[in-house]
Design a protein around this motif. Structure first.
Motif, PDB file in Angstrom:
ATOM      1  N   ASP A 286       0.898  -1.277  -0.172  1.00 17.38           N
ATOM      2  CA  ASP A 286      -0.019  -0.187   0.159  1.00 17.38           C
ATOM      3  C   ASP A 286       0.995   1.125   0.091  1.00 17.38           C
ATOM      4  O   ASP A 286       1.411   1.711   1.072  1.00 17.38           O
ATOM      5  N   PHE A 287       0.959   1.624  -1.065  1.00 10.49           N
ATOM      6  CA  PHE A 287       2.189   2.962  -1.329  1.00 10.49           C
ATOM      7  C   PHE A 287       1.594   4.293  -0.700  1.00 10.49           C
ATOM      8  O   PHE A 287       2.218   5.095  -0.346  1.00 10.49           O
ATOM      9  N   ALA A 288       0.426   4.065  -0.767  1.00  6.73           N
ATOM     10  CA  ALA A 288      -0.193   5.455   0.032  1.00  6.73           C
ATOM     11  C   ALA A 288       0.127   5.510   1.548  1.00  6.73           C
ATOM     12  O   ALA A 288       0.548   6.343   2.193  1.00  6.73           O
ATOM     13  N   ALA A 289      -0.075   4.368   2.308  1.00  2.00           N
ATOM     14  CA  ALA A 289       0.499   4.120   3.670  1.00  2.00           C
ATOM     15  C   ALA A 289       1.934   4.382   3.745  1.00  2.00           C
ATOM     16  O   ALA A 289       2.325   5.002   4.771  1.00  2.00           O
ATOM     17  N   MET A 290       2.765   3.728   2.723  1.00  2.00           N
ATOM     18  CA  MET A 290       4.079   3.773   2.928  1.00  2.00           C
ATOM     19  C   MET A 290       4.582   5.326   2.745  1.00  2.00           C
ATOM     20  O   MET A 290       5.705   5.859   3.378  1.00  2.00           O
ATOM     21  N   SER A 291       3.940   6.205   2.168  1.00  2.48           N
ATOM     22  CA  SER A 291       4.210   7.553   1.988  1.00  2.48           C
ATOM     23  C   SER A 291       4.086   8.396   3.237  1.00  2.48           C
ATOM     24  O   SER A 291       4.557   9.463   3.369  1.00  2.48           O
ATOM     25  N   ALA A 292       3.303   7.878   4.208  1.00  2.00           N
ATOM     26  CA  ALA A 292       3.036   8.176   5.496  1.00  2.00           C
ATOM     27  C   ALA A 292       3.686   7.499   6.351  1.00  2.00           C
ATOM     28  O   ALA A 292       3.695   7.804   7.692  1.00  2.00           O
ATOM     29  N   GLY A 293       4.788   6.834   6.118  1.00  2.00           N
ATOM     30  CA  GLY A 293       5.737   5.947   6.938  1.00  2.00           C
ATOM     31  C   GLY A 293       5.139   4.745   7.619  1.00  2.00           C
ATOM     32  O   GLY A 293       5.752   4.368   8.457  1.00  2.00           O
ATOM     33  N   ARG A 294       4.119   4.173   6.933  1.00  2.00           N
ATOM     34  CA  ARG A 294       3.566   2.842   7.425  1.00  2.00           C
ATOM     35  C   ARG A 294       3.778   1.814   6.409  1.00  2.00           C
ATOM     36  O   ARG A 294       3.346   2.079   5.294  1.00  2.00           O
ATOM     37  N   LEU A 295       4.254   0.823   6.882  1.00  4.24           N
ATOM     38  CA  LEU A 295       3.990  -0.410   6.166  1.00  4.24           C
ATOM     39  C   LEU A 295       2.738  -1.185   5.998  1.00  4.24           C
ATOM     40  O   LEU A 295       2.355  -1.467   7.057  1.00  4.24           O
ATOM     41  N   ARG A 296       2.064  -1.213   5.002  1.00  2.80           N
ATOM     42  CA  ARG A 296       0.815  -1.983   4.766  1.00  2.80           C
ATOM     43  C   ARG A 296       0.653  -2.750   3.449  1.00  2.80           C
ATOM     44  O   ARG A 296       1.422  -2.607   2.543  1.00  2.80           O
TER      45      ARG A 296
END
Length: 384
Positions: A286-296
């Motif tokens: 989930d690259f949107a989550a990764m852009s916020a610093g979270r691995l999903r």
């Protein structure tokens, strides 16, 4: 200090020790099996020494282990902590350490670019109480680790097995130990300690795919108890359809039975995972989550495609239960465990999967304790 050659007699849980320029690299698949698949995910997973440990009997009060770790950095994802070495003395966790330095592999998840950087050998140091004792050093389950040198202030010999039975287990990254606190705290390690058995862990992150070479490796590995946890990787890789799934399971189990015709064999279906319960793969970051610093992770399939044979966790559980019941009519030592008995919907409400796919450290312990109770008082009971 005494330097002791690291030999196969001192190492538990590995299929092979490969001689490298620095020392020995434990592998959890033999060379002939590795040669049959060029997948880099599998190559990484089998070389990460989940369940591999040095087992020593000694009066030493100091133990030093030189290693060359390979650390992985994923650009755009939160940083990964250093791998943990667990020191067990007479079966109890006594100390922990991490190795700084080592090699680094940097992977850009958006472009796929990989950069490899060389680094120095590191040393982990443990102090021990005086007296004769059995010492285990569990290597980081999620960090490729070359064994370079072992030093102690007293002679060492191979420790006797922890129990009189060997448990051979195969599964996905969850069995491999993803997000467990340390190598002796993965759910298979917790269960093995409860059952008093020697663990051989073939949990292979992203690679529990019913590969024939994995089945043949298990067929040829001495074992008194065997379990296979099947499902999540087949869904999130979108590798098979329902038509191929059943025969692939039969073939895998047939191969195991060639080498272990009467050993208790437990087939475990997937734990509860909402993103794939009714939605097929493939899975994706989930690259949107990764852009916020979270691995999903997320499921990208279409639930409507189940009618075309795409697999979901619910479909796999139903099919595994049916296949095991069919085979058990002529195989009294074949058993089935619904993975939701290890982690189900109620557990998800209490301990959600942090990245939507992998259990956290507390859940690993819970799963291990539940498996220990269900298996070692059930199909894996001594004399059962």
């Amino acid at each position: 200090m005494i330097t002791t050659d690291i030999t196969a007699e001192l190492v538990r849980g590995a299929q092979e020790l490969e001689r490298t320029a620095h020392g020995l690299l434990p592998h959890r698949l033999p060379a002939w099996a590795r040669a049959q698949c060029a997948d880099q995910q599998l190559a990484m997973a089998e070389a990460q020494p989940s369940g591999v440990r040095l087992a020593l009997r000694t009066r030493a009060t100091v133990v030093e282990l030189d290693t060359l770790p390979t650390k992985r950095v994923y650009v755009g994802a939160p940083p990964r902590p250093d791998g943990v070495y667990d020191l067990l003395v007479d079966g109890r966790l006594a100390a922990q350490a991490s190795a700084s330095g080592g090699n680094t592999v940097r992977t850009d998840l958006t472009t796929g670019a990989v950069e490899e950087l060389s680094g120095p050998v590191a040393t982990v140091h443990f102090g021990l109480d005086a007296g004769l004792k059995d010492v285990e050093i569990w290597l980081p389950h999620n960090e490729i680790t070359e064994l370079v040198a072992l030093r102690t202030d007293a002679p060492v010999e191979s420790a006797p097995p922890r129990g009189d039975r060997v448990w051979l287990h195969h599964g996905s990254s969850i069995s491999h130990g993803s997000d467990a606190a340390s190598p002796s705290a993965t759910w298979p390690a917790v269960a093995a300690a409860m059952g008093g058995v020697e663990l051989v862990n073939l949990g292979l992150s992203g690679s529990a795919l019913l590969d024939p070479f994995t089945a043949r490796t298990m067929r040829d590995t001495p074992a008194d108890l065997i379990s296979v946890k099947i499902g999540i990787n087949l869904v999130n890789s979108d590798l098979l359809r329902l038509r191929a799934f059943g025969p692939a399971v039969h073939g895998f189990l047939d191969t195991l039975r060639e080498g272990h015709p009467d050993v208790p064999l437990l087939v475990v279906s997937p734990i509860f995972c909402p993103i794939h319960e009714d939605t097929p793969g493939p899975g994706a970051f989930d690259f949107a989550a990764m852009s916020a610093g979270r691995l999903r992770f997320r499921a990208t399939g279409d639930p409507a495609e189940r009618s075309a044979g795409k697999l979901t966790l619910r479909v796999i559980r139903d099919e595994l239960a049916r296949l095991v019941a069919q085979r058990a009519a002529t195989d009294a030592n074949l058993h089935y465990l619904d993975g939701r008995e290890l982690y189900g919907e109620a557990d998800f409400a209490e301990h959600p999967l942090p990245d939507e796919l992998h259990p956290d450290a507390a859940t690993h312990r819970r799963m291990g304790e539940r498996f220990g109770k269900l298996a070692f008082t059930g199909p894996f009971a001594s004399g059962g």
